[in-house]
Design an enzyme around this catalytic site. Structure first.
Site: not given
Length: 372
Positions: A27, A29, A225
């Site tokens: 991922d 961001d 995250d």
């Protein structure tokens, strides 16, 4: 209510993921950057992972950028990448549409130029208004979206167009904290229509399929995250996952995670790809990791310092062994028998307590309510 859960994957030891898995489905961001600011250490960690033979795919639910634009942003934060290594929810959505619609079908694109380009690349025709009689509507994030775009989507779907969202992320991470994401915008349309769209991005499987097909991954690990997208998406397709705490997820979120949101591994940041993952050893009602011990005592779990090997985590949340404490507490809580696992921070404070001042300091750092 009685909950009996299998022991989670945190009980399994592993060598450095960069040596155990062939491709990291990474991922962006909250993992590599926050907005346009680099996550400290991410660039060096990814370069080191490549040196160990791991391939990297940058897999993002954000449909607002083209792969070339993503590469440019990565370069700004010190990460070298090629456009072929970038996989977006716009690409996954365009594939879903192309598999469902005939060539040349009109698609109302609510989103960025990047999303329109992917629709065109799949042989479909993007349009901008419900009056263009589209056969489908695809909604992706763009900071330029406004009320009139949501109106066009609502009208077209109500008239019978197939409805697809690139993703349903409620927020996007930013240096100023979480801000509204595509899910918030799509939520307005869903409220008006009384139903939700089909989804291409994480946690739905289409983006994972796109990532594996583009990379040829044989043993991938998803790195992210966000529990509800990155980790749930990995679990839904049987893929290993590494949760990093450099973005929106904090320790209290992990402790109360539902089974579908529980990661295979936990690390402070993407540097966790380079470190052996400590296992939680289970003996009866005791759960030990490093020098930490979490034990069921009556109807609750007590976290305390116990005997054990020192932590091997090079990039901890706070002190060198705080991740070991988190792993031990997670496995203890997730393995609850005869009591419902906590599902909120307030409930967590009723179940998890500290055995000693060092443990109390850890719980305070995690945001666990005092007086548990």
């Amino acid at each position: 209510m009685t909950t009996e859960l299998p022991l989670p994957a945190l009980t399994t030891a592993s060598g450095p993921p960069a040596e155990e898995f062939d491709v990291a489905l990474l991922d962006l961001d909250g993992v590599v950057y926050l907005g346009r600011e680099p996550v400290p250490g991410a660039a060096a960690a990814l370069a080191a992972a490549r040196e160990r033979g791991m391939r990297i795919a940058f897999v993002t639910n954000n449909a607002s950028r083209t792969p070339d634009e993503v590469v440019t942003l990565l370069d700004e934060v010190g990460v070298k990448a090629e456009p072929a290594e970038v996989v977006t929810s716009a690409q996954a959505a365009a594939r879903v549409l192309a598999e469902r619609l005939p060539a040349g079908a009109r698609v109302l694109v609510i989103g960025s130029a990047a999303l329109r380009a992917e629709v065109v690349a799949r042989g479909l025709v993007p349009v901008s208004e419900a009056e263009d009689d589209p056969q489908a509507v695809v909604c992706g994030f763009s900071p330029e979206l406004g009320w009139r775009h949501l109106v066009e989507a609502t009208v077209a779907v109500r008239r019978g167009a197939y409805w697809l969202a690139t993703n349903l992320d409620i927020t996007l991470p930013s240096p100023r904290g979480p801000v509204p994401g595509n899910g918030s915008l799509v939520g307005a349309v869903a409220a008006a229509l009384g139903r939700r769209p089909d989804v291409a991005g994480k946690p739905d499987p289409a983006l994972h399929r796109e990532s594996v097909d583009r990379t040829g991954a044989r043993r991938p690990i998803a790195v992210g995250d966000v529990l509800g997208t990155d980790i749930e998406g990995a679990n839904r397709v049987g893929c290993a996952s590494l949760l990093v705490l450099s973005g929106v997820t904090v320790p209290a979120d992990v402790l109360i995670a539902a089974p579908k949101h529980r990661p295979t591994f936990i690390a402070a940041d993407v540097g966790g790809l380079l470190n052996a993952q400590a296992a939680v050893d289970v003996t009866g009602s005791d759960y030990r990791c490093g020098r930490w011990r979490a034990s069921w005592e009556g109807a609750g779990v007590t976290l305390r310092v116990g005997s054990g090997a020192p932590s091997t985590d090079a990039r901890p949340v706070s002190d060198p062994d705080r991740l070991d404490a988190l792993r031990a507490a997670c496995v203890a809580l997730w393995s609850a028998t005869g009591i419902a696992s906590p599902t909120s921070v307030d409930e967590l404070g009723e179940v998890l307590s500290a055995g000693g001042e060092e443990a109390a300091a850890v719980l305070r750092d995690w945001g666990v309510p005092a007086g548990a």
